[in-house]
Design an enzyme around this catalytic site. Sequence first.
Site, PDB file in Angstrom:
ATOM      1  N   ASP A 192      49.305  48.125  42.699  1.00 42.02           N
ATOM      2  CA  ASP A 192      47.957  47.649  42.393  1.00 42.02           C
ATOM      3  C   ASP A 192      47.019  48.835  42.251  1.00 42.02           C
ATOM      4  OD1 ASP A 192      46.025  45.094  42.495  1.00 42.02           O
ATOM      5  OD2 ASP A 192      45.062  46.783  43.502  1.00 42.02           O
ATOM      6  N   TYR A 232      39.329  53.651  40.678  1.00 47.46           N
ATOM      7  CA  TYR A 232      39.927  54.420  41.770  1.00 47.46           C
ATOM      8  C   TYR A 232      40.120  55.888  41.395  1.00 47.46           C
ATOM      9  CZ  TYR A 232      41.272  49.793  43.622  1.00 47.46           C
ATOM     10  OH  TYR A 232      41.289  48.496  44.078  1.00 47.46           O
ATOM     11  N   LYS A 259      42.524  47.373  36.643  1.00 51.28           N
ATOM     12  CA  LYS A 259      41.316  46.547  36.561  1.00 51.28           C
ATOM     13  C   LYS A 259      40.257  47.243  35.710  1.00 51.28           C
ATOM     14  CE  LYS A 259      42.208  45.411  41.425  1.00 51.28           C
ATOM     15  NZ  LYS A 259      42.963  46.630  41.798  1.00 51.28           N
ATOM     16  N   HIS A 291      37.268  43.492  37.711  1.00 50.39           N
ATOM     17  CA  HIS A 291      37.223  43.993  39.086  1.00 50.39           C
ATOM     18  C   HIS A 291      36.192  43.263  39.959  1.00 50.39           C
ATOM     19  CE1 HIS A 291      38.217  47.898  41.456  1.00 50.39           C
ATOM     20  NE2 HIS A 291      38.091  46.882  42.264  1.00 50.39           N
TER      21      HIS A 291
END
Length: 276
Positions: free
Chosen positions: A46, A51, A76, A109
């Site tokens: 994931d 990120y 996402k 997201h």
Amino acid sequence: MATVPTITLNDGATIPQLGFGVWQVPAEDAEKVVAEALKVGYRHLDNAAVYGNEEGVGRAIAASGVPREELFITTKVWVNDFKAGNTKQALRTSLEKLGVDYVDLYLIHWPSPADEAYLDAWKAMEEMQAEGLIRSIGVSNFLPEHLDRVVEAGTVVPAINQVEIHPALQQREIQEANERHGIKTQAWSPLAQGAVFEDEPVKAAAEAHGVSPAQVVIRWHLQRGRILFPKSVTPERIASNFDVFGFELSEEELSAIDGLERDGRTGPNPGEFNPS
């Protein structure tokens, strides 16, 4: 190596119920950490564009020797991309960074509900799914009212709604809404960042089964039918979090953990969070 159970989504795709998350894994560590997870046996990864570590994840995938068809890769689209109308380009950028031709799951997201730009993002994702760039499409942090709007406006029902769920925050209303629409629930922050490890039902179950509190909480999620992806950067914990298939919690133990609900949110409230 343990066989991880799979869950069938509403579009017919299957997803490993236990995955590995890379939130807050530093970009410079992502390759090493994901390589360790793949070595242990995780096949569900994931990720998210925001990120900032998709390149490292991609390098680990490329070096692993694991066939692409054995992996389930999620990423996402971030709010500023879909609000700018850049959902399709955001996916292409993620594909390039990850070094893959498609992702198994692409999520919005956050809904960022101050406007309804997420509905335009959903339309773009439906189109990219039809093009084969995405196998399944879903959402993250969507409240029941956001789900209703997507289902009403779209032609594809989300396969997954990924939300913060752990013993201290069980989001039962969201889980019920997911079930009503045929959407599977996926838990982020499934271990509550350790905040429930000292709670008596978790400690008692850990003692009874000779396992760690983290393993108990992971097992609770699995037996309650949720998909989850605990995260760690420590090799021992990466392995321990995967070693949860040699014991089973009793219904009494599960119910006691169910009783730990206390609105213990660790992240933002999706109804109020409007990031840029």
